[in-house]
Design a protein around this motif. Structure first.
Motif, PDB file in Angstrom:
ATOM      1  N   ALA A  77       3.317  -4.724 -14.973  1.00  0.00           N
ATOM      2  CA  ALA A  77       2.939  -4.105 -16.244  1.00  0.00           C
ATOM      3  C   ALA A  77       2.651  -5.165 -17.301  1.00  0.00           C
ATOM      4  O   ALA A  77       1.739  -5.014 -18.127  1.00  0.00           O
ATOM      5  N   GLU A  78       3.401  -6.260 -17.251  1.00  0.00           N
ATOM      6  CA  GLU A  78       3.156  -7.357 -18.190  1.00  0.00           C
ATOM      7  C   GLU A  78       1.775  -7.966 -17.946  1.00  0.00           C
ATOM      8  O   GLU A  78       1.063  -8.324 -18.887  1.00  0.00           O
ATOM      9  N   GLY A  79       1.393  -8.070 -16.676  1.00  0.00           N
ATOM     10  CA  GLY A  79       0.060  -8.575 -16.350  1.00  0.00           C
ATOM     11  C   GLY A  79      -1.029  -7.666 -16.893  1.00  0.00           C
ATOM     12  O   GLY A  79      -2.043  -8.137 -17.430  1.00  0.00           O
ATOM     13  N   LEU A  80      -0.840  -6.368 -16.775  1.00  0.00           N
ATOM     14  CA  LEU A  80      -1.805  -5.408 -17.313  1.00  0.00           C
ATOM     15  C   LEU A  80      -1.911  -5.526 -18.825  1.00  0.00           C
ATOM     16  O   LEU A  80      -3.014  -5.479 -19.398  1.00  0.00           O
ATOM     17  N   GLN A  81      -0.770  -5.696 -19.469  1.00  0.00           N
ATOM     18  CA  GLN A  81      -0.759  -5.841 -20.929  1.00  0.00           C
ATOM     19  C   GLN A  81      -1.505  -7.106 -21.342  1.00  0.00           C
ATOM     20  O   GLN A  81      -2.253  -7.108 -22.333  1.00  0.00           O
ATOM     21  N   ARG A  82      -1.313  -8.158 -20.571  1.00  0.00           N
ATOM     22  CA  ARG A  82      -1.985  -9.426 -20.877  1.00  0.00           C
ATOM     23  C   ARG A  82      -3.500  -9.294 -20.748  1.00  0.00           C
ATOM     24  O   ARG A  82      -4.253  -9.895 -21.510  1.00  0.00           O
ATOM     25  N   LEU A  83      -3.967  -8.495 -19.803  1.00  0.00           N
ATOM     26  CA  LEU A  83      -5.395  -8.274 -19.618  1.00  0.00           C
ATOM     27  C   LEU A  83      -6.001  -7.437 -20.735  1.00  0.00           C
ATOM     28  O   LEU A  83      -7.186  -7.565 -21.050  1.00  0.00           O
ATOM     29  N   GLY A  84      -5.214  -6.543 -21.304  1.00  0.00           N
ATOM     30  CA  GLY A  84      -5.733  -5.652 -22.334  1.00  0.00           C
ATOM     31  C   GLY A  84      -6.516  -4.474 -21.769  1.00  0.00           C
ATOM     32  O   GLY A  84      -7.417  -3.941 -22.438  1.00  0.00           O
ATOM     33  N   VAL A  85      -6.175  -4.052 -20.545  1.00  0.00           N
ATOM     34  CA  VAL A  85      -6.912  -2.966 -19.890  1.00  0.00           C
ATOM     35  C   VAL A  85      -6.543  -1.615 -20.494  1.00  0.00           C
ATOM     36  O   VAL A  85      -5.477  -1.443 -21.080  1.00  0.00           O
ATOM     37  N   SER A  86      -7.443  -0.660 -20.308  1.00  0.00           N
ATOM     38  CA  SER A  86      -7.175   0.709 -20.766  1.00  0.00           C
ATOM     39  C   SER A  86      -6.593   1.564 -19.647  1.00  0.00           C
ATOM     40  O   SER A  86      -5.975   2.591 -19.913  1.00  0.00           O
ATOM     41  N   HIS A  87      -6.807   1.166 -18.378  1.00  0.00           N
ATOM     42  CA  HIS A  87      -6.264   1.958 -17.277  1.00  0.00           C
ATOM     43  C   HIS A  87      -5.836   1.069 -16.114  1.00  0.00           C
ATOM     44  O   HIS A  87      -6.286  -0.075 -15.992  1.00  0.00           O
ATOM     45  N   TYR A  88      -4.949   1.614 -15.284  1.00  0.00           N
ATOM     46  CA  TYR A  88      -4.476   0.925 -14.083  1.00  0.00           C
ATOM     47  C   TYR A  88      -4.558   1.892 -12.918  1.00  0.00           C
ATOM     48  O   TYR A  88      -3.949   2.959 -12.925  1.00  0.00           O
ATOM     49  N   ARG A  89      -5.343   1.500 -11.936  1.00  0.00           N
ATOM     50  CA  ARG A  89      -5.433   2.308 -10.727  1.00  0.00           C
ATOM     51  C   ARG A  89      -4.446   1.765  -9.687  1.00  0.00           C
ATOM     52  O   ARG A  89      -4.476   0.575  -9.363  1.00  0.00           O
ATOM     53  N   PHE A  90      -3.602   2.636  -9.180  1.00  0.00           N
ATOM     54  CA  PHE A  90      -2.684   2.261  -8.111  1.00  0.00           C
ATOM     55  C   PHE A  90      -2.544   3.442  -7.167  1.00  0.00           C
ATOM     56  O   PHE A  90      -2.934   4.577  -7.489  1.00  0.00           O
ATOM     57  N   SER A  91      -2.006   3.180  -5.994  1.00  0.00           N
ATOM     58  CA  SER A  91      -1.841   4.269  -5.029  1.00  0.00           C
ATOM     59  C   SER A  91      -0.359   4.530  -4.777  1.00  0.00           C
ATOM     60  O   SER A  91       0.483   3.636  -4.909  1.00  0.00           O
ATOM     61  N   LEU A  92      -0.067   5.764  -4.431  1.00  0.00           N
ATOM     62  CA  LEU A  92       1.271   6.156  -4.017  1.00  0.00           C
ATOM     63  C   LEU A  92       1.395   5.952  -2.508  1.00  0.00           C
ATOM     64  O   LEU A  92       0.454   6.203  -1.764  1.00  0.00           O
ATOM     65  N   SER A  93       2.543   5.499  -2.085  1.00  0.00           N
ATOM     66  CA  SER A  93       2.785   5.360  -0.653  1.00  0.00           C
ATOM     67  C   SER A  93       3.318   6.676  -0.123  1.00  0.00           C
ATOM     68  O   SER A  93       4.438   7.083  -0.441  1.00  0.00           O
ATOM     69  N   TRP A  94       2.501   7.350   0.666  1.00  0.00           N
ATOM     70  CA  TRP A  94       2.894   8.638   1.259  1.00  0.00           C
ATOM     71  C   TRP A  94       4.210   8.465   2.030  1.00  0.00           C
ATOM     72  O   TRP A  94       5.126   9.289   1.929  1.00  0.00           O
ATOM     73  N   ALA A  95       4.339   7.355   2.763  1.00  0.00           N
ATOM     74  CA  ALA A  95       5.541   7.126   3.560  1.00  0.00           C
ATOM     75  C   ALA A  95       6.748   6.760   2.706  1.00  0.00           C
ATOM     76  O   ALA A  95       7.884   6.837   3.170  1.00  0.00           O
TER      77      ALA A  95
ATOM     78  N   PRO B 230       1.736   8.026   7.017  1.00  0.00           N
ATOM     79  CA  PRO B 230       3.057   7.919   7.666  1.00  0.00           C
ATOM     80  C   PRO B 230       2.909   7.885   9.193  1.00  0.00           C
ATOM     81  O   PRO B 230       2.188   8.704   9.767  1.00  0.00           O
ATOM     82  N   GLN B 231       3.590   6.958   9.826  1.00  0.00           N
ATOM     83  CA  GLN B 231       3.481   6.815  11.285  1.00  0.00           C
ATOM     84  C   GLN B 231       3.930   8.077  12.000  1.00  0.00           C
ATOM     85  O   GLN B 231       3.407   8.426  13.066  1.00  0.00           O
ATOM     86  N   ARG B 232       4.873   8.770  11.410  1.00  0.00           N
ATOM     87  CA  ARG B 232       5.389  10.008  12.032  1.00  0.00           C
ATOM     88  C   ARG B 232       4.284  11.038  12.217  1.00  0.00           C
ATOM     89  O   ARG B 232       4.227  11.728  13.243  1.00  0.00           O
ATOM     90  N   LEU B 233       3.350  11.104  11.240  1.00  0.00           N
ATOM     91  CA  LEU B 233       2.254  12.067  11.359  1.00  0.00           C
ATOM     92  C   LEU B 233       1.253  11.649  12.438  1.00  0.00           C
ATOM     93  O   LEU B 233       0.644  12.496  13.085  1.00  0.00           O
ATOM     94  N   GLN B 234       1.090  10.368  12.617  1.00  0.00           N
ATOM     95  CA  GLN B 234       0.216   9.892  13.691  1.00  0.00           C
ATOM     96  C   GLN B 234       0.834  10.181  15.053  1.00  0.00           C
ATOM     97  O   GLN B 234       0.144  10.636  15.982  1.00  0.00           O
ATOM     98  N   ASP B 235       2.120   9.934  15.169  1.00  0.00           N
ATOM     99  CA  ASP B 235       2.797  10.142  16.456  1.00  0.00           C
ATOM    100  C   ASP B 235       2.877  11.617  16.815  1.00  0.00           C
ATOM    101  O   ASP B 235       2.652  12.008  17.977  1.00  0.00           O
ATOM    102  N   ALA B 236       3.189  12.441  15.826  1.00  0.00           N
ATOM    103  CA  ALA B 236       3.434  13.863  16.123  1.00  0.00           C
ATOM    104  C   ALA B 236       2.149  14.672  16.232  1.00  0.00           C
ATOM    105  O   ALA B 236       2.076  15.623  17.036  1.00  0.00           O
TER     106      ALA B 236
END
Length: 988
Positions: free
Chosen positions: A109-127, A169-175
């Motif tokens: 978050a400090e890195g984002l603040q240093r950049l001065g960005v208006s948005h941050y795209r990130f992903s959630l880990s389903w697993a 998630p590996q469980r969904l691939q296996d099952a």
């Protein structure tokens, strides 16, 4: 007038734009961009983005989070895939630790603040949220993302959240078999509902998934990426079918149940390449359209148009492609609130299946892709959610290559908005920090912030790209700056406007008037002249008018309106044996005639004694054979040659160049040492024996291309640039124009290299007498300037890295380039002129050569027109704004016959034709620069000294008196004769 700003591209693209987009209309993109004005459309656009434009950075969970066994996270297909490839006992693999963002929320978050960005795209880990892929939820995972969202909210940074970025998630691939199963869309909907319900209150932009093309084709078709199923095209298309269904389910879920309260927007991040036709034929353009259909249209057309796959896929794939029912088509159609585009190093030239290029050429033109999307999918709002390129994994913090690709992509986005009317509302640089780069592991880096993966604390260290991107965000683009604008004004009267021809066309074929033979015309049989043996006429003296080649060249120069003409003599031809034992008097007479004819038409000859060329460096063979400039005897031979030229040509030549553009890249230190001594000897010889009577000027001409630090914020890059300038220019300039010795930087660097790396590069020393001989042996500073080079210290590309000087050559891909790949950087000339002034004081400067190549297509001459206009304008800035003592400017080159592809005159079928660039240069000469419209340019016409004319000019009164007596004599004779005849008739 100053060079005009590129206004035409602002209007023409919008006029050509279709009023309503529809499937298939994107096919007009290639023809449209081929018609845009060149080079105006390719110039850098100094402008800003629309107010409220979104600037951001992004990351993906598996690439940066690490913590693969922390907080109850379950394994994903990427964990399994990476561990399978890891040898037993090896260090943590793949994204096990990566950038450790899971344990460093506040750091990121400090890195984002240093950049001065208006948005941050990130992903959630389903697993991480659902360790088994289904309920129950993992409280620690939810808390982690809630903590990140809360911190972003505190900083005023908008989250753009991706539900699924490849880490199934590996469980969904296996099952179930993963995305090959029709059950996955429902499971994905359940996962999305958890995210919307628990995290959605503070999320305005959602992306269901990232780059489904890569997941389907390489996860289930080719098996190159996790889960590594090699199911072939059939399984790849089935997985894609399910991914589309899953996306639609999630969009409808949000639209029906969460949009009313959360007021967010949902889309899908689609990735694409760009493709250009091998040739601009209808067939190739159709193949390009098909290529985009098979990659981007595969997912975009069902969502943005009609719920079904592109027609080109349907007609080519037959039974391989699954069918949507009519209900499914309606369900999928329109399931995106904006077009989320991913473009860059993940897919382009990496994960694009070669068969999907359809034998066309892959390219990285973001602007054309944006235009194609806008026309193909009914002008959607476009959000660029991933874009950048990469640098080597060994590159640390001066990431120049990354900066210039970022600059290119952002520039193309700006042009798409301003020139093409594309509705782009946000841009996301990828990525916030270095991480695990999928199939390429840690061999490349794409982060704005540097991470030392071997360190324990994983500190976030800003790269040069952080400074570049932050500054760009602050200014909301590339606003016009005063130094980027052309100026109006004129050069001083007497300014030297010239043209260069390395070696003039020499044709010493005797004229028919010099032939002493007698001929008889056989009018009855052969109809030819027959030489009469043994009968001769008296020979007459040679005259300059006997050389037809001279008349033609002079007439072309007159047509150009230049005041000076710069050419080189051929030492090897004048003195074939390298000494005065054999002198080519015919050639010397030719040069005398050429120079005198130039003077006669008021053009000043600027003559170089020696210019290195490929064969024997244009040295006499005997000198080239015995060491060339390595041999000290060449110094004395040059002095004798110079004396001969001064004696025979000096009355006609007022500006001499001793040595023209010696190539330092091909020069040893010993050769350079002798070269300087030869120059100094020739200069002093002229100064002592010829200057008083001939009243000319003499100096040495050096090639002086500008060198710019690749990262303008990097101290190390600046040191490299300073070093290259001294080795390229200061090496030969400092002894003459400076202190009489080589630059300190050279001596220090060579001492360091010789001691550390056991090199044996010896830079000779001058004696005190030699220093006195060389120092000050100039009347002006003559330089040739063609382009600008970027340099850095970080080793990025082995092919462009100089180990000896420890310098990496970098290319700014936003610069214009000639067909020969020379960069067009007008401001580099001004910087070069200022550097010379700062180093060597207020020395008079002549730009002795400045030019660029063209191609077979005359459209490239438009680039030369731009080049000449803008380089001269930068020279004018140096003269008027920086007070550089600039005395003249010469274009390279005269014609294509002697310098193919560089001439202002083309040469075809033995005919010279002026190019538009010649006419533009002539116009600038006539105006003496770029005067304001209301300014009248008045300079008294100068005459050039003509030795043959001196007698007449100094005796004008006497000549007038003689002329009067002569006319009176003729009139008297006429009157006497007239009246004598009249009287004679009277007496008869």
């Amino acid at each position: 007038m100053a060079p005009a700003p590129p206004l035409l591209p602002l209007l023409l693209p919008l006029l050509l734009r279709p009023l309503l987009a529809a499937p298939g209309q994107g096919a007009g993109t290639w023809a449209r961009f081929a018609r845009l004005p060149y080079p105006e459309d390719q110039l850098f656009l100094h402008d800003t983005f629309p107010e409220g434009f979104l600037w951001g950075a992004g990351s993906a969970a598996y690439q940066t989070e690490g913590g693969w066994r922390q907080g109850g996270k379950g394994p994903s297909v990427w964990d399994t895939f990476a561990h399978r490839a890891r040898p037993p006992g090896a260090r943590p693999a793949g994204g096990d630790v990566a950038s450790d963002s899971y344990n460093n929320v506040f750091r990121d978050a400090e890195g984002l603040q240093r950049l001065g960005v208006s948005h941050y795209r990130f992903s959630l880990s389903w697993a991480r949220l659902l360790p088994n892929g289904t309920a129950p939820a993992n409280a620690a995972g939810l808390a982690h993302y809630a903590r990140l969202l809360a911190r972003l909210r505190e900083l005023g940074i908008e989250p753009v959240v991706t539900l699924y970025h490849w880490d199934l998630p590996q469980r969904l691939q296996d099952a179930y078999g993963g995305w090959a199963s029709p059950l996955l869309p429902a499971l994905f909907r359940d996962y999305a509902e958890l995210c919307f319900r628990r995290l959605g209150a503070h999320v305005r932009y959602w992306l269901t998934m990232d780059n489904p093309y890569v997941v389907a084709w390489h996860g289930y078709g080719s098996g190159r990426l996790p889960p590594g199923v090699r199911g072939g095209p059939h399984l790849g298309y089935r997985a894609a079918h399910h991914l589309l269904q899953a996306h639609a389910k999630v969009w409808h879920l949000y639209n029906d149940h969460f949009r009313p309260t959360q007021r967010g927007k949902v889309s899908i991040a689609l990735s694409s390449h760009w493709i250009k036709p091998q040739n601009m034929t209808e067939k190739n353009i159709k193949e390009c359209q098909k290529s985009l259909d098979f990659v981007l249209g595969w997912f975009a057309k069902p969502i943005f148009i009609d719920g079904d796959y592109p027609e080109s896929m349907r007609s080519n794939l037959s039974s391989l492609l699954p069918e949507f029912s009519e209900a499914e088509k309606k369900y999928i159609k329109g399931t995106a609130d904006f077009f989320a585009l991913s473009f860059g190093a993940t897919l382009s030239f990496q994960l694009l299946d070669s068969h999907m290029k359809f034998q066309q050429l892959e390219s990285i033109s973001l602007r054309q892709l944006l235009y194609w999307i806008s026309n193909e999918y009914n002008n959607p709002q476009i959000f660029i959610v991933e874009n950048s390129w990469f640098v080597s994994g060994s590159t640390k913090r001066d990431d120049a290559k990354y900066i210039y690709y970022l600059k290119k992509f952002i520039m193309e986005t700006l042009k798409a908005i301003r020139y093409d009317g594309v509705d782009v509302f946000g841009y996301t640089a990828w990525s916030l920090l270095d991480g695990f780069e999928w199939h390429r592991g840690y061999s490349i880096r794409r982060g704005l912030f540097y991470i030392d993966f071997q360190s324990h604390d994983k500190k976030l260290m800003p790269k040069s790209s952080v400074l570049f991107y932050r500054k760009l965000i602050e200014k909301n683009g590339f606003p016009p700056l005063p130094e980027n604008q052309p100026i109006e004004g004129t050069f001083p009267c007497g300014f030297a406007w010239g043209i260069v021809d390395n070696y003039i066309q020499v044709d010493t074929t005797p004229s028919q008037f010099l032939d002493p033979n007698v001929y008889v015309w056989d009018v009855h049989q052969t109809k030819r002249l027959i030489k009469v043996d043994g009968v001769f006429t008296s020979k007459r003296k040679r005259h300059c008018v006997d050389f037809a080649a001279i008349r033609l060249q002079i007439s072309l120069l007159q047509e150009m309106h230049v005041t000076h003409f710069h050419f080189s003599l051929k030492w090897s031809s004048i003195l074939p044996l390298g000494n005065l034992s054999v002198i080519n008097h015919t050639l010397m007479h030719y040069y005398q005639c050429f120079a005198s004819e130039l003077l006669r038409v008021n053009i000043t000859p600027v003559v170089a004694l020696w210019q290195p060329m490929a064969e024997n460096q244009e040295l006499p063979a005997s000198l080239a054979k015995y060491g060339a400039w390595e041999n000290p005897e060449t110094v004395q031979a040059f002095a004798e040659y110079a004396k001969l030229c001064f004696a025979n040509l000096g009355d006609h030549v007022k500006i001499w160049i001793t040595i023209n553009e010696p190539s330092v890249k091909n020069l040893t230190y010993t050769a350079g040492h002798n070269l300087l001594k030869a120059h100094a000897k020739a200069w002093h010889l002229y100064d002592k024996e010829f200057r008083r009577s001939q009243k000319g000027k003499i100096s040495i001409a050096l090639q002086a291309d500008w060198v710019e630090p690749a990262c303008p914020f990097s101290r190390k890059d600046q040191e490299v640039a300073d070093r290259i300038l001294e080795f390229d220019i200061g090496w030969l300039a400092e002894p003459v124009f400076g202190n009489g010795d080589y630059p300190h930087i050279m001596r220090e660097w060579l001492h360091q290299r010789n001691s550390v790396d056991l090199y044996n590069f010896h830079l000779p020393y001058f004696s005190e007498d030699e220093k006195k001989l060389i120092q000050g042996s100039f009347d002006f500073f003559a330089l040739s300037h063609y382009t600008t080079t970027l340099v850095g210290w970080e080793k990025e590309d082995a092919l462009k890295y100089d180990h000896y000087l420890e310098v990496q050559m970098i290319n700014d891909i936003t610069w214009l380039h000639s067909p020969g790949r020379a960069a067009v950087v007008p401001w580099g000339l001004r910087k070069m002129l200022k550097w010379v002034k700062s180093k060597y004081g207020d020395v008079p400067i002549y730009i002795m050569a400045n030019g660029i190549d063209d191609g077979q297509n005359m459209v490239h001459d438009k680039l030369r027109v731009y080049y000449i206009e803008n380089y001269i304008n930068e020279a004018l800035k140096a003269y008027t704004l920086d007070n550089v003592n600039l005395q003249g400017y010469f274009v390279y080159s005269f014609n294509d016959k002697t310098a193919p592809n560089y001439g202002l005159y083309s040469y075809v079928a033995n005919q010279y034709e002026p190019k538009p660039s010649m006419k533009r240069y002539r116009e600038i000469i006539d105006n003496n620069g770029f005067p304001r419209p209301e300014t009248e340019v008045i300079c008294p016409e100068e005459t050039v000294s003509c030795p043959e004319c001196h007698f007449f000019r100094t005796r004008k009164s006497l000549l007038a008196y003689v002329a009067f007596i002569f006319v009176a004599f003729i009139v008297t004779i006429f009157l006497i004769t007239y009246y004598s005849r009249r009287e004679g008739r009277r007496y008869k």
